[in-house]
Scaffold this motif. Structure first.
Motif, mmCIF file in Angstrom:
data_model
loop_
_atom_site.group_PDB
_atom_site.id
_atom_site.type_symbol
_atom_site.label_atom_id
_atom_site.label_comp_id
_atom_site.label_asym_id
_atom_site.label_seq_id
_atom_site.Cartn_x
_atom_site.Cartn_y
_atom_site.Cartn_z
ATOM 1 N N SER A 170 -98.612 -53.620 -24.674
ATOM 2 C CA SER A 170 -97.914 -54.772 -24.077
ATOM 3 C C SER A 170 -96.828 -55.296 -25.002
ATOM 4 C CB SER A 170 -98.910 -55.895 -23.788
ATOM 5 O OG SER A 170 -99.889 -55.458 -22.887
ATOM 6 N N ALA A 171 -97.046 -55.141 -26.318
ATOM 7 C CA ALA A 171 -96.061 -55.608 -27.296
ATOM 8 C C ALA A 171 -95.032 -54.518 -27.610
ATOM 9 C CB ALA A 171 -96.768 -56.052 -28.569
ATOM 10 N N HIS A 172 -95.042 -53.443 -26.812
ATOM 11 C CA HIS A 172 -94.135 -52.299 -26.970
ATOM 12 C C HIS A 172 -94.294 -51.596 -28.314
ATOM 13 C CE1 HIS A 172 -92.297 -53.629 -23.275
ATOM 14 N NE2 HIS A 172 -92.146 -54.838 -23.799
ATOM 15 N N ALA A 173 -95.472 -51.739 -28.940
ATOM 16 C CA ALA A 173 -95.742 -51.044 -30.202
ATOM 17 C C ALA A 173 -96.412 -49.707 -29.860
ATOM 18 C CB ALA A 173 -96.621 -51.896 -31.100
ATOM 19 N N TYR A 174 -95.651 -48.829 -29.208
ATOM 20 C CA TYR A 174 -96.215 -47.574 -28.681
ATOM 21 C C TYR A 174 -96.689 -46.630 -29.786
ATOM 22 C CZ TYR A 174 -93.880 -49.380 -24.538
ATOM 23 O OH TYR A 174 -93.473 -50.195 -23.513
ATOM 24 N N GLY A 175 -95.908 -46.565 -30.859
ATOM 25 C CA GLY A 175 -96.284 -45.699 -31.971
ATOM 26 C C GLY A 175 -97.591 -46.152 -32.605
ATOM 27 N N LEU A 176 -97.705 -47.460 -32.777
ATOM 28 C CA LEU A 176 -98.923 -48.034 -33.356
ATOM 29 C C LEU A 176 -100.124 -47.754 -32.458
ATOM 30 C CD1 LEU A 176 -100.173 -49.901 -35.598
ATOM 31 C CD2 LEU A 176 -99.750 -51.812 -34.024
ATOM 32 N N ALA A 177 -99.942 -47.948 -31.142
ATOM 33 C CA ALA A 177 -101.021 -47.715 -30.184
ATOM 34 C C ALA A 177 -101.487 -46.263 -30.229
ATOM 35 C CB ALA A 177 -100.565 -48.083 -28.767
ATOM 36 N N ALA A 178 -100.530 -45.354 -30.215
ATOM 37 C CA ALA A 178 -100.864 -43.926 -30.251
ATOM 38 C C ALA A 178 -101.516 -43.567 -31.583
ATOM 39 C CB ALA A 178 -99.609 -43.085 -30.021
ATOM 40 N N GLY A 179 -100.957 -44.099 -32.670
ATOM 41 C CA GLY A 179 -101.498 -43.813 -33.999
ATOM 42 C C GLY A 179 -102.905 -44.347 -34.179
#
Lengths: 121, 138
Positions: B97-106
């Motif tokens: 939701s916070a557009h932290a896609y890399g963090l989410a995937a990592g």
């Protein structure tokens, strides 16, 4: 943070774990042992509820008791990993991969659905 | 397991779950983090719980005599209460939701890789010790 809150964390954590045991047992005995459906049902249902609590924007003691203690103890990461690793040991690689992907994708979707419902309430 | 357990099994799960939950909740309260920061408390308890569960289950199934309360207490209770799946999913959702896609995937990838490796490692450690004569092997 009062002592009472932490006593409740302990009691709710115990109860959530017992509920997990029953739901897992019921689902596993109904679905057979081919695939760890019991843990999947526990984890997905817990994700909906925790998402719902996030949608309700609970904070403080309410979030600690309902979210961290109740739903947190009900769901399990360690059993999910154990069952996946044991499937790999039995050379059931497809099922192991499926258990990872389905749990993760549906888990996030379940949390999103719960949050959507919670935000409407 | 058939859902008709005896009182001792349920009590063991309750006690272990209470203890595991207390540890996880205390860590979560002690180390709050922003939605876009690495969730160290959840990550930590999940990996430690996986390490312990691999150890307990392998030892109980393959090295120790049958016990009626150890698996419910140590595995279903402590490890189940200590680890959490739902919190991890909501943390991933908040990262997305916070557009932290890399963090989410990592975070998702690291949790699964480390959790799986933890089970594998503790299982292998238990199996390195020879079976003691007289103990029950599954």
């Amino acid at each position: 943070m009062s002592v009472l809150v932490w006593v409740l964390v302990v009691l709710i954590g115990g109860a959530g774990s017992v509920l997990r045991f029953y739901v897992d047992g019921l689902v596993s005995s109904a679905s057979g042992r081919d695939f760890p459906y019991g843990t999947l049902v526990v984890n997905l249902s817990g994700s909906v509820i925790l998402g719902l609590l996030a949608g309700l924007a609970l904070a403080g003691d309410a979030a600690l008791l309902a979210g961290t203690a109740a739903v947190g103890s009900y769901t399990t990461f360690s059993t999910w990993m154990l069952e996946t690793q044991r499937l790999t040991e039995e050379r059931q690689h497809r099922k192991a991969a499926l258990n990872i992907v389905v749990s993760l994708v549906l888990g996030v979707a379940a949390a999103a659905l719960g949050r959507l419902i919670g935000a409407q309430l | 397991m058939v859902p008709h357990p005896d009182g001792q099994t349920v009590a063991a799960i309750f006690a272990g779950g209470a203890l595991g939950t207390l540890a996880r909740a205390a860590l979560a309260q002690a180390f709050p983090h922003a939605a876009t920061a690495w969730p160290w408390p959840t990550f930590g308890v999940n990996i430690v719980a996986a390490l312990l569960l691999g150890y307990f289950v392998t030892r109980l199934q393959e090295r120790l005599p049958l016990s009626s309360y150890r698996r419910p207490l140590l595995g279903t209770g402590i490890c189940g209460g200590l680890s959490t799946f739902s919190t991890m999913q909501v943390e991933i959702l908040k990262m997305l939701s916070a557009h932290a896609y890399g963090l989410a995937a990592g975070y998702a990838a690291a949790s699964i890789a480390a959790g799986y490796a933890a089970i594998h490692l503790s299982t292998a450690l238990v199996r390195r010790v020879p079976v003691v004569r007289g103990s029950v092997r599954r």
